[in-house]
Design a protein around this motif. Structure first.
Motif, PDB file in Angstrom:
ATOM      1  N   UNK A 141       0.792  -1.225   0.000  1.00  0.00           N
ATOM      2  CA  UNK A 141       0.000   0.000   0.000  1.00  0.00           C
ATOM      3  C   UNK A 141       0.824   1.275   0.000  1.00  0.00           C
ATOM      4  N   UNK A 142       2.127   1.161   0.091  1.00  0.00           N
ATOM      5  CA  UNK A 142       2.985   2.338   0.106  1.00  0.00           C
ATOM      6  C   UNK A 142       4.133   2.173  -0.876  1.00  0.00           C
ATOM      7  N   UNK A 143       4.715   3.280  -1.277  1.00  0.00           N
ATOM      8  CA  UNK A 143       5.910   3.225  -2.103  1.00  0.00           C
ATOM      9  C   UNK A 143       7.085   2.724  -1.270  1.00  0.00           C
ATOM     10  N   UNK A 144       7.782   1.717  -1.791  1.00  0.00           N
ATOM     11  CA  UNK A 144       8.971   1.224  -1.093  1.00  0.00           C
ATOM     12  C   UNK A 144      10.178   2.124  -1.330  1.00  0.00           C
ATOM     13  N   UNK A 145      10.000   3.143  -2.172  1.00  0.00           N
ATOM     14  CA  UNK A 145      11.139   3.929  -2.625  1.00  0.00           C
ATOM     15  C   UNK A 145      11.108   5.355  -2.088  1.00  0.00           C
ATOM     16  N   UNK A 146      10.302   5.572  -1.036  1.00  0.00           N
ATOM     17  CA  UNK A 146      10.239   6.871  -0.378  1.00  0.00           C
ATOM     18  C   UNK A 146      10.710   6.735   1.068  1.00  0.00           C
ATOM     19  N   UNK A 479       0.687   0.021 -12.679  1.00  0.00           N
ATOM     20  CA  UNK A 479       0.389  -1.201 -13.416  1.00  0.00           C
ATOM     21  C   UNK A 479       1.195  -2.380 -12.924  1.00  0.00           C
ATOM     22  N   UNK A 480       0.986  -3.531 -13.552  1.00  0.00           N
ATOM     23  CA  UNK A 480       1.556  -4.779 -13.073  1.00  0.00           C
ATOM     24  C   UNK A 480       3.043  -4.919 -13.194  1.00  0.00           C
ATOM     25  N   UNK A 494      -1.547   0.155  -7.020  1.00  0.00           N
ATOM     26  CA  UNK A 494      -0.552   1.027  -7.657  1.00  0.00           C
ATOM     27  C   UNK A 494      -1.182   2.352  -8.045  1.00  0.00           C
ATOM     28  N   UNK A 495      -2.448   2.332  -8.434  1.00  0.00           N
ATOM     29  CA  UNK A 495      -3.143   3.582  -8.757  1.00  0.00           C
ATOM     30  C   UNK A 495      -3.322   4.437  -7.506  1.00  0.00           C
TER      31      UNK A 495
END
Length: 521
Positions: A141-146, A479-480, A494-495
């Motif tokens: 549910x969250x960005x792993x890159x922030x 997207x996937x 992702x949306x």
């Protein structure tokens, strides 16, 4: 804020809705003639309707959420049925098992069918639930890159629990240790295929996937899977989203290399828009729902490619036979799995880039719940086999042998006293065959890989492309093929992640804008 969404797959459709609700003026560009991407539909002669791609629907709340955000009642526009059973399983030794929907019923019936104590099965499902509870907000549910993600106290708590998450064991090892019975291990190993992975390599953390089906439930939309794309597209139209079907985006317009060198957040480092039909169209934000490998290859030729990310092992693809069948099979349900004798050998063949001579077959029959999908007394069969991504295979030869193998296997299971091994072939009245190259050309999935990269490794989640560009402000990916991965629930998430990132970026821009200038609009 003027925003372009490239691709009308389910992630792009969902993002368009979320951004429109947030006040953006949204244009969606799609090469195909209509919405849905892989989530599409078609018909075959004789009155058979098929969903082209995904056939399993879990976590319907992520679709409902889109209508709620828009101030609408989901039930006025989109409805679905919770399935009383998830899947019917068939093994070569004659074992049959129908997996009930609820976890408690599953626990009891597993103990009755397999050599597994009820408590062992309950412990296994409890562990799956705990893994999801601990990691869902982090990995899904969250960005792993922030950096902000990792500063969340709940994320920090989850990290303390890493030793119990089975990141350093494979799914197969986890299942074998917990369940023992080879048939049941095979049943749970197959959940790795939900994101195109190999259970003998994918991390044991993914053993949480059954929790999605047996706790949250498995469902079928009232009109079949395409109803998801249809209803979200219609919601977007009501919100004022403009859709440009049959329109190919030729390029994402980037700042010049000199301007990009100034770094994120500096003047000139922002995406400029897109090029369509040879014309440049300015946008404040561009959201790309195209397979990320193809996006860099075709739309971002001037951008630096994230080499490590794009070199990750591809997920599996598929060979799909769509069959109109001239009789009904009461022993089959909506979802059916016919297992191979040697699962390890089957996945070893996929890893080697070919098909085994003994494959597992998935059969989906939507007419079991949507009678209009086939004539009375007939059925529409979606018959799928996992296949390697396309790297130059001779699919005509492979498919001819595969078709014979599948027909012989299903004939032996469904009509063991039949006089010929091709008994089932007599009942096929309509047919369409889709191979990995077809999937690539029809859906824009590089090499036909259904989920972008595989999850074969404990670092796979971190090596997926982030939902934003590290170098270009205003450019996002969903997207996937990017974080958090493939499959309907993850594409919808992702949306959500992208919409949250866009909102955060706009808040930051407004906060730091010079007095009197306001935010960029």
């Amino acid at each position: 804020m003027k925003t372009a969404v490239i691709g009308a797959g389910i992630a792009g459709l969902a993002a368009a809705v979320r951004l429109a609700v947030a006040g953006h003026t949204v244009d969606v560009y799609e090469t195909n003639a209509g919405p849905g991407g892989k989530l599409n539909q078609f018909s075959l002669p004789g009155g058979y309707r098929f969903d082209f791609g995904p056939s399993l629907f879990t976590m319907p709340q992520y679709v409902d959420e889109l209508f709620t955000l828009a101030g609408e009642d989901p039930r006025d526009h989109f409805n679905y049925t919770r399935l009383p059973e998830v899947c019917r399983y068939w093994w070569p030794d004659g074992t049959r098992f129908t997996a009930p929907a609820s976890t408690e019923d599953l626990v009891r019936q597993v103990a009755q069918t397999f050599d597994v104590p009820e408590q062992a099965m309950r412990d296994f499902m409890d562990t799956a639930a705990r893994k999801y509870t601990l990691t869902g907000r982090t990995f899904l549910e969250k960005s792993l890159h922030k950096v902000s993600t990792w500063l969340d106290p709940q994320v920090a708590y989850a990290m303390l629990k890493i030793p119990g998450l089975d990141l350093f064991r494979s799914m197969h090892d986890v299942h074998e240790a917990a369940l023992g019975d080879p048939r049941l291990v095979q049943l749970f190993d197959r959940f790795a295929t939900y994101n195109g992975s190999n259970p003998y390599k994918a991390p044991g953390l993914l053993s949480m996937i059954p929790h999605f089906e047996h706790h949250f439930g498995a469902y079928l939309p009232a009109g079949g899977m395409y109803d998801i794309a249809r209803s979200v597209h219609a919601l977007g139209e009501r919100l004022g989203v403009r859709y440009h079907f049959g329109t190919r985006v030729e390029q994402i317009l980037l700042p010049s290399p000199m301007e990009r060198g100034r770094g994120r957040g500096q003047a000139g480092s922002r995406v400029q828009g897109i090029q369509v039909n040879g014309e440049e169209v300015a946008y404040d934000t561009v959201v790309c729902n195209m397979d990320v490998w193809l996006a860099y290859d075709r739309l971002l030729s001037g951008a630096k490619r994230p080499a490590i990310t794009l070199k990750q092992q591809k997920s599996s693809s598929a060979v799909i036979f769509y069959w109109g069948i001239d009789r009904s099979f009461p022993e089959l349900g909506l979802h059916n799995i016919f297992f191979s004798k040697d699962y390890a050998r089957e996945f070893a063949s996929l890893e080697g880039g070919t098909l085994s001579d003994d494959v597992t077959v998935y059969v989906n029959i939507s007419s079991k719940y949507v009678p209009e999908d086939a004539p009375a007394g007939h059925e529409n069969w979606f018959v799928m086999v996992n296949a390697p991504a396309h790297t130059g295979h001779d699919w005509d030869t492979l498919v001819a042998a595969l078709r014979q193998q599948i027909i012989a296997m299903l004939s032996a299971q469904l009509a063991p006293s039949a006089d010929t091994p091709d008994w089932l072939a007599r009942h096929i009245t309509a047919e369409r065959i889709v191979t990995p190259p077809d999937i690539e050309s029809l859906t824009g999935s590089h090499q036909g890989a259904l989920y972008g990269s595989s999850s074969n490794g404990r670092m796979a989640a971190f090596l997926r492309h982030p939902n934003f560009s590290r170098r270009i402000d205003g450019l996002y990916f969903l997207g996937g093929s990017v974080h958090p991965g493939g499959g309907l629930p993850l594409c919808l998430l992702s949306a959500r992640i992208v919409a949250d990132l866009v909102a955060d970026a706009n808040k930051s821009a407004t906060k730091h804008a010079p007095v009197g200038t306001g935010s960029r609009r």
